[in-house]
Design a protein around this motif. Sequence first.
Motif, PDB file in Angstrom:
ATOM      1  N   PHE A 117      33.126  -4.038  42.736  1.00  0.00           N
ATOM      2  CA  PHE A 117      33.193  -4.528  41.371  1.00  0.00           C
ATOM      3  C   PHE A 117      32.463  -5.866  41.335  1.00  0.00           C
ATOM      4  CE2 PHE A 117      37.123  -2.090  41.954  1.00  0.00           C
ATOM      5  CZ  PHE A 117      36.925  -1.127  40.994  1.00  0.00           C
ATOM      6  N   ASP A 118      31.246  -5.878  40.835  1.00  0.00           N
ATOM      7  CA  ASP A 118      30.477  -7.112  40.825  1.00  0.00           C
ATOM      8  C   ASP A 118      31.018  -8.119  39.827  1.00  0.00           C
ATOM      9  OD1 ASP A 118      28.738  -6.322  42.767  1.00  0.00           O
ATOM     10  OD2 ASP A 118      27.339  -5.391  41.382  1.00  0.00           O
ATOM     11  N   ASP A 119      31.487  -7.628  38.664  1.00  0.00           N
ATOM     12  CA  ASP A 119      31.964  -8.517  37.626  1.00  0.00           C
ATOM     13  C   ASP A 119      33.459  -8.369  37.448  1.00  0.00           C
ATOM     14  OD1 ASP A 119      29.075  -7.463  35.939  1.00  0.00           O
ATOM     15  OD2 ASP A 119      29.353  -9.396  36.895  1.00  0.00           O
ATOM     16  N   PRO A 120      34.196  -9.504  37.303  1.00  0.00           N
ATOM     17  CA  PRO A 120      35.618  -9.401  37.021  1.00  0.00           C
ATOM     18  C   PRO A 120      35.834  -8.686  35.702  1.00  0.00           C
ATOM     19  CG  PRO A 120      35.035 -11.628  37.686  1.00  0.00           C
ATOM     20  CD  PRO A 120      33.747 -10.871  37.466  1.00  0.00           C
ATOM     21  N   GLY A 121      36.896  -7.946  35.589  1.00  0.00           N
ATOM     22  CA  GLY A 121      37.185  -7.233  34.356  1.00  0.00           C
ATOM     23  C   GLY A 121      37.660  -5.834  34.656  1.00  0.00           C
ATOM     24  N   PRO A 122      37.981  -5.087  33.638  1.00  0.00           N
ATOM     25  CA  PRO A 122      38.527  -3.739  33.821  1.00  0.00           C
ATOM     26  C   PRO A 122      37.548  -2.806  34.499  1.00  0.00           C
ATOM     27  CG  PRO A 122      38.848  -4.538  31.567  1.00  0.00           C
ATOM     28  CD  PRO A 122      37.891  -5.476  32.238  1.00  0.00           C
ATOM     29  N   LEU A 123      38.073  -1.912  35.269  1.00  0.00           N
ATOM     30  CA  LEU A 123      37.252  -0.887  35.909  1.00  0.00           C
ATOM     31  C   LEU A 123      36.775   0.109  34.873  1.00  0.00           C
ATOM     32  CD1 LEU A 123      36.242   0.698  38.436  1.00  0.00           C
ATOM     33  CD2 LEU A 123      38.430   1.888  38.367  1.00  0.00           C
ATOM     34  N   THR A 124      35.512   0.442  34.908  1.00  0.00           N
ATOM     35  CA  THR A 124      34.984   1.485  34.043  1.00  0.00           C
ATOM     36  C   THR A 124      34.320   2.518  34.912  1.00  0.00           C
ATOM     37  OG1 THR A 124      32.846   0.385  33.772  1.00  0.00           O
ATOM     38  CG2 THR A 124      34.555  -0.145  32.153  1.00  0.00           C
ATOM     39  N   THR A 125      34.348   3.743  34.481  1.00  0.00           N
ATOM     40  CA  THR A 125      33.723   4.821  35.243  1.00  0.00           C
ATOM     41  C   THR A 125      32.675   5.509  34.391  1.00  0.00           C
ATOM     42  OG1 THR A 125      35.479   6.315  34.525  1.00  0.00           O
ATOM     43  CG2 THR A 125      35.771   5.215  36.641  1.00  0.00           C
ATOM     44  N   ASP A 126      31.976   4.694  33.550  1.00  0.00           N
ATOM     45  CA  ASP A 126      30.966   5.246  32.658  1.00  0.00           C
ATOM     46  C   ASP A 126      29.734   5.729  33.403  1.00  0.00           C
ATOM     47  OD1 ASP A 126      32.586   4.697  30.519  1.00  0.00           O
ATOM     48  OD2 ASP A 126      31.704   2.723  30.174  1.00  0.00           O
ATOM     49  N   GLU A 127      29.448   5.097  34.573  1.00  0.00           N
ATOM     50  CA  GLU A 127      28.265   5.476  35.315  1.00  0.00           C
ATOM     51  C   GLU A 127      28.462   6.865  35.919  1.00  0.00           C
ATOM     52  OE1 GLU A 127      26.340   2.273  37.706  1.00  0.00           O
ATOM     53  OE2 GLU A 127      28.251   1.285  37.350  1.00  0.00           O
ATOM     54  N   PRO A 128      27.473   7.737  35.779  1.00  0.00           N
ATOM     55  CA  PRO A 128      27.629   9.087  36.328  1.00  0.00           C
ATOM     56  C   PRO A 128      27.669   9.066  37.836  1.00  0.00           C
ATOM     57  CG  PRO A 128      25.370   8.708  35.633  1.00  0.00           C
ATOM     58  CD  PRO A 128      26.159   7.522  35.165  1.00  0.00           C
ATOM     59  N   VAL A 129      28.477   9.918  38.398  1.00  0.00           N
ATOM     60  CA  VAL A 129      28.547  10.044  39.855  1.00  0.00           C
ATOM     61  C   VAL A 129      27.529  11.084  40.288  1.00  0.00           C
ATOM     62  CG1 VAL A 129      29.991  10.721  41.797  1.00  0.00           C
ATOM     63  CG2 VAL A 129      30.981   9.426  39.892  1.00  0.00           C
ATOM     64  N   VAL A 130      26.684  10.698  41.248  1.00  0.00           N
ATOM     65  CA  VAL A 130      25.642  11.613  41.675  1.00  0.00           C
ATOM     66  C   VAL A 130      26.262  12.803  42.394  1.00  0.00           C
ATOM     67  CG1 VAL A 130      23.877   9.854  41.870  1.00  0.00           C
ATOM     68  CG2 VAL A 130      25.361  10.293  43.803  1.00  0.00           C
ATOM     69  N   LYS A 131      25.554  13.885  42.437  1.00  0.00           N
ATOM     70  CA  LYS A 131      26.050  15.079  43.099  1.00  0.00           C
ATOM     71  C   LYS A 131      26.166  14.829  44.589  1.00  0.00           C
ATOM     72  CE  LYS A 131      23.996  18.183  39.684  1.00  0.00           C
ATOM     73  NZ  LYS A 131      23.048  19.284  39.456  1.00  0.00           N
ATOM     74  N   GLU A 132      27.076  15.566  45.211  1.00  0.00           N
ATOM     75  CA  GLU A 132      27.384  15.301  46.615  1.00  0.00           C
ATOM     76  C   GLU A 132      26.175  15.423  47.511  1.00  0.00           C
ATOM     77  OE1 GLU A 132      30.758  16.471  49.918  1.00  0.00           O
ATOM     78  OE2 GLU A 132      30.807  17.309  47.894  1.00  0.00           O
ATOM     79  N   GLU A 133      25.252  16.366  47.199  1.00  0.00           N
ATOM     80  CA  GLU A 133      24.106  16.529  48.071  1.00  0.00           C
ATOM     81  C   GLU A 133      23.140  15.346  48.002  1.00  0.00           C
ATOM     82  OE1 GLU A 133      25.039  18.584  45.694  1.00  0.00           O
ATOM     83  OE2 GLU A 133      23.380  19.212  44.384  1.00  0.00           O
ATOM     84  N   GLU A 134      23.308  14.497  46.983  1.00  0.00           N
ATOM     85  CA  GLU A 134      22.440  13.339  46.828  1.00  0.00           C
ATOM     86  C   GLU A 134      23.033  12.087  47.468  1.00  0.00           C
ATOM     87  OE1 GLU A 134      20.305  14.401  42.578  1.00  0.00           O
ATOM     88  OE2 GLU A 134      22.268  13.438  42.548  1.00  0.00           O
ATOM     89  N   LEU A 135      24.268  12.143  47.919  1.00  0.00           N
ATOM     90  CA  LEU A 135      24.906  10.983  48.504  1.00  0.00           C
ATOM     91  C   LEU A 135      24.392  10.742  49.913  1.00  0.00           C
ATOM     92  CD1 LEU A 135      28.594  11.655  47.413  1.00  0.00           C
ATOM     93  CD2 LEU A 135      26.905  10.200  46.301  1.00  0.00           C
ATOM     94  N   VAL A 136      24.567   9.505  50.381  1.00  0.00           N
ATOM     95  CA  VAL A 136      24.196   9.216  51.765  1.00  0.00           C
ATOM     96  C   VAL A 136      25.164   9.947  52.694  1.00  0.00           C
ATOM     97  CG1 VAL A 136      23.212   6.977  51.209  1.00  0.00           C
ATOM     98  CG2 VAL A 136      25.622   7.141  51.813  1.00  0.00           C
ATOM     99  N   ALA A 137      24.747  10.144  53.915  1.00  0.00           N
ATOM    100  CA  ALA A 137      25.570  10.859  54.883  1.00  0.00           C
ATOM    101  C   ALA A 137      26.851  10.090  55.183  1.00  0.00           C
ATOM    102  CB  ALA A 137      24.767  11.072  56.170  1.00  0.00           C
ATOM    103  N   ASP A 138      27.913  10.831  55.456  1.00  0.00           N
ATOM    104  CA  ASP A 138      29.202  10.224  55.778  1.00  0.00           C
ATOM    105  C   ASP A 138      29.743  10.828  57.081  1.00  0.00           C
ATOM    106  OD1 ASP A 138      31.557   8.831  55.703  1.00  0.00           O
ATOM    107  OD2 ASP A 138      32.388   9.850  53.938  1.00  0.00           O
ATOM    108  N   PRO A 139      28.988  10.668  58.189  1.00  0.00           N
ATOM    109  CA  PRO A 139      29.428  11.266  59.455  1.00  0.00           C
ATOM    110  C   PRO A 139      30.644  10.566  60.068  1.00  0.00           C
ATOM    111  CG  PRO A 139      27.528   9.880  59.827  1.00  0.00           C
ATOM    112  CD  PRO A 139      27.715   9.943  58.344  1.00  0.00           C
ATOM    113  N   LEU A 140      30.933   9.340  59.595  1.00  0.00           N
ATOM    114  CA  LEU A 140      32.070   8.591  60.123  1.00  0.00           C
ATOM    115  C   LEU A 140      33.288   8.740  59.223  1.00  0.00           C
ATOM    116  CD1 LEU A 140      30.240   5.255  61.081  1.00  0.00           C
ATOM    117  CD2 LEU A 140      30.704   7.238  62.524  1.00  0.00           C
ATOM    118  N   ILE A 141      33.403   9.866  58.541  1.00  0.00           N
ATOM    119  CA  ILE A 141      34.440  10.023  57.532  1.00  0.00           C
ATOM    120  C   ILE A 141      35.849   9.827  58.093  1.00  0.00           C
ATOM    121  CG2 ILE A 141      34.505  12.547  57.806  1.00  0.00           C
ATOM    122  CD1 ILE A 141      35.020  12.647  54.736  1.00  0.00           C
TER     123      ILE A 141
END
Length: 238
Positions: A21-45
Motif C-alpha cells: 500500500f503506497d498511500d495511506p488510506g482504505p484498501l481498494t481492489t479496483d485494479e484488475p488482477v492479471v491472469k495466473e499465467e501472467e504472474l511471476v513464478a512462485d516456486p518458493l510458495i
Amino acid sequence: EGSAASTDEDFIGGDDVGDFFDDPGPLTTDEPVVKEEELVADPLITFNRAMFAVNDKLYFWCLKPVSKGYMKVTPPIVRKGVRNFFNNLGTPVRLVSSVLQGKFKGAGSELGRFLVNSTVGIAGIWDPAEMYLGLKPSEEDLGQTLGTYHVGDGIYIVWPVLGPSTLRDTVGKVGDIFLNPLYYLNPNELAWGLSGLDTVNDTSYRIGDYETVKSTYMDPYVMIRDFYITHRKKKIAE
C-alpha cells in the motif's frame, strides 16, 4: 556502519513500505488482477506461505496493537507531521530513481520539494511544496527503475517483516536502503527506532485494510500476491 531502515511500508504488505500500500488510506481492489499465467513464478510458495503466516501473526499480535495505541495518544496533526518528515527523507530514493528513468520533470519536482520542505517546511514536517507550489512527490524506487530497463521480476518472494516482493524488487530494495539517510545514522539503535516509528505511524493510517482482505478473500495469500504483482507492473508502465 549505519542500519538499513524500512520505508513505506512494513507490515504484512511490506514496504512497497512499501509497502504494497503506497498511500495511506482504505484498501481498494479496483485494479484488475492479471491472469495466473501472467504472474511471476512462485516456486518458493511453501516458504512464502510460511512467511505470510509469520507476518500475519506479527501484524495482529504486535504491529496492530502498537499502532492503535499510538493513534489514540498521538494527535492527527502530529501523525501527519511524522508522515511528512519520513516522506521527505525518502527524497533521495525517488530523485535518483527518477533521474535513472529519464523522468527529469519528476526529478526536478523532487529536488524542489526537498529544498522547500527541508527549510521552510522545518525538516519536512510541513509540506509547503505541495500545498503552495503544487509539487507532488513521485512514487519511484529502484525496483521500478530496474523494471523500466527490462529487468524481469524473477520469482515472487515473501520476506519476514518486509512482506511481498520479487527477486528484482528485492535487489532494488537493497539500493533503496543505501539511498535512505537513516542508513547512515548512528547509533544503529536510533536508526532502527526511527524506522519503527515510521512503520507504526504509517500503519496507523491503514488499520483495517489487511483485515478486509482476510475477511473478503478465501485465500488472502493469493490475493495479495496478485495485487502486489499487478500494482508493480502498473507502476513500471507509468
